[in-house]
Scaffold this active site. Structure first.
Site, PDB file in Angstrom:
ATOM      1  N   GLU B 131       0.830  -1.204   0.000  1.00  0.00           N
ATOM      2  CA  GLU B 131       0.000   0.000   0.000  1.00  0.00           C
ATOM      3  C   GLU B 131       0.862   1.250   0.000  1.00  0.00           C
ATOM      4  O   GLU B 131       0.525   2.263  -0.615  1.00  0.00           O
ATOM      5  CB  GLU B 131      -0.931   0.006   1.222  1.00  0.00           C
ATOM      6  CG  GLU B 131      -1.988  -1.075   1.215  1.00  0.00           C
ATOM      7  CD  GLU B 131      -3.048  -0.848   0.150  1.00  0.00           C
ATOM      8  OE1 GLU B 131      -2.713  -0.937  -1.043  1.00  0.00           O
ATOM      9  OE2 GLU B 131      -4.212  -0.599   0.524  1.00  0.00           O
ATOM     10  N   THR B 184      -6.490   8.954  -5.292  1.00  0.00           N
ATOM     11  CA  THR B 184      -6.405   8.780  -3.841  1.00  0.00           C
ATOM     12  C   THR B 184      -5.762  10.007  -3.189  1.00  0.00           C
ATOM     13  O   THR B 184      -6.186  10.460  -2.123  1.00  0.00           O
ATOM     14  CB  THR B 184      -5.576   7.517  -3.502  1.00  0.00           C
ATOM     15  OG1 THR B 184      -6.166   6.411  -4.180  1.00  0.00           O
ATOM     16  CG2 THR B 184      -5.581   7.232  -2.011  1.00  0.00           C
TER      17      THR B 184
END
Lengths: 329, 329
Positions: B131, B184
């Site tokens: 991530e 994001t």
């Protein structure tokens, strides 16, 4: 034919580390007792207060228990005369929900006297009104557990949404009440209106963990979750030696330790009465070191809330108490 | 004698309304498939990516799945050669944990190939590293449910503390993925670093209520608690017609509806597949009105997490798949 009732409502621990303003639990003791008697007048009178060191007003409009009873009677449209005796069996201004205990005891008693027209849950808004009278804010995190017992989550204030949270039956609270004074207003005003999002995220991880731990009886999860990164670091500045008292509690086996309500009382949770006793000694010792005396309470979590201690149906008869230990009170 | 394995890791919904950064759950579908094959070299190679529309890098150092596999191999001290095929069976940049699914699928597959030296929980830090590579932040709220299945609470990041939360078995997710793009980084940067304490208090009341509702199977409590007063009001500005899509979901019987991850996908929860279907139609309709197409997924909560679809022990033999539906994939 007048009727008399004696009711007990317990002290409560609000905030519970990560549960600021949303979580509270009830103790078996200490707490408040009220004796309510129906009278032939249409008045609410307050004939006696004991245990308050003369600090509470006998004025019906200013006394929390009397005010909520008046509010309740007006709401249900009753003109029943009521005389109140309030026996404080817990310290004032201690962070243990003293005003909540008085309000809940009074409300529960008058509701019982009149044949329970309202449920416990329905009494809650009246008890919150008592909190508004006492502290300026209608908080529910003391009155809800005092009324209902156990752990109570205040999920929402608007609309009011109260959720009882199951908890493991071995859970025991140790509470020390240092003999110092913190005004609720000061404990409120020291808090900032804004907090960091990253701190809030930590806090909601912990409240989620604490709720899961309580329901599942997972002591290790309870222990990991009993952390407050937002309120405790600020408010603990008002409590001398707080860090050492907390450390002593944790080193004695506490699952967690934080400030009860707005302080100065400090609570610790553990899973046995024996450990709770050791925690109490260790906490007391750290206050003693700096010359501060304290009251100590050790209590399993109270799963009942407010309760009737006795009812006297007619003048002259003997009181029939549900708990004999209170018979000669 | 080289070995091949095919693994699936599911898409995930992170944040879950009041659980920003601390709560996520896994879907049955969509998700990612990887096929890993041991090779005689000492290298990690990436021979094929499908389903990404050419958007993902074939460069081993930049591809999330490949990078976490290399990291994993270095950690356990293995010089095993691995070739990776990545089949994206879910949209990229959708708020459904695409990078998490790839990382988890790759890690779970390589760990299985090498005889499972690490547990699922031990794989988590490696997946979080993925991530970090993909988005710059090592979040766990997608990778944890992708790996473990179910609802997962990230109680704490430091130390990492992951708690599986039981949930009622009838719970179904409806997810719509509007065909728009939100980066994001933009979804992160729109958030303020500070929030009001009073809003945070509401949020931890709701996360406490949601956790209690999930564990106790109390749909009404789940419904009351699925509210986000902090993140959703800000991020929903990036999703056209969000308010109407949400309203349509709620009016069709959803327990709650909010943004999945950082969006643009929107999820709703309900307690039956039939209702989930009605919710999907209603949500799709509100996007259609403003000319936005969407993918729709309806899925019970995935309680398994990453799973092996098939293993081929020796070159030339037939693949033996645990799920026949994938046999001709």
């Amino acid at each position: 034919m007048n009727k008399q009732i004696k009711v007990f409502a317990p002290a409560t621990v609000a905030n519970v580390a990560c549960g600021f303003d949303v979580l509270g639990f009830a103790l078996n003791e200490p707490g408040d007792e009220v004796i309510l008697q129906t009278t032939d007048s249409n008045e609410v009178t307050l004939s006696k207060i004991t245990g308050d060191g003369g600090k509470l007003p006998l004025d019906v409009s200013k006394n929390t228990a009397a005010a909520v009873i008046k509010h309740y009677l007006a709401h249900i449209g009753s003109r029943q005369g009521i005389d109140i005796q309030l026996h404080k069996r817990m310290p004032l201004g201690s962070g243990l929900g003293s005003s909540a205990a008085s309000a809940v005891a009074g409300l529960f008693a008058v509701n019982e006297l009149l044949g329970s027209p309202l449920t416990r849950a329905e009494l809650l808004p009246f008890a919150m009104e008592g909190e508004r009278i006492a502290s300026g804010a209608a908080h529910a995190d003391n009155v809800a557990p005092a009324l209902l017992g156990g752990f109570v989550l205040v999920r929402s204030y608007n609309p009011l949404d109260i959720v009882s949270i199951p908890f493991p039956k071995d859970l025991v609270a140790t509470v020390v009440h240092p003999q110092i004074e913190i005004r609720t207003e000061d404990a409120r005003s020291i808090l900032k209106k804004s907090i960091l999002l990253k701190d809030a995220i930590q806090q909601w991880g912990n409240i989620g963990g604490l709720i899961a731990g309580l329901i599942q009886g997972d002591y290790d999860l309870i222990k990991r979750s009993l952390q407050d990164v937002i309120i405790e670091p600020v408010r603990s500045l008002l409590i001398p030696n707080f860090d050492k008292v907390k450390q002593a509690a944790l080193e004695s086996g506490a699952l967690g330790c934080s400030i009860s309500g707005s302080g100065p009382s400090i609570f610790a949770l553990s899973n046995s009465l024996a450990i709770a006793g050791e925690i109490a000694s260790a906490m007391r010792k750290e206050l003693k070191v700096i010359g501060i005396d304290c009251d100590v309470y050790i209590s399993p979590i109270n799963n009942v809330g407010a309760r009737v201690l006795g009812v006297q149906q007619e003048k002259g008869e003997n009181l029939v108490f549900t708990h004999s230990s209170y018979a000669n009170d």
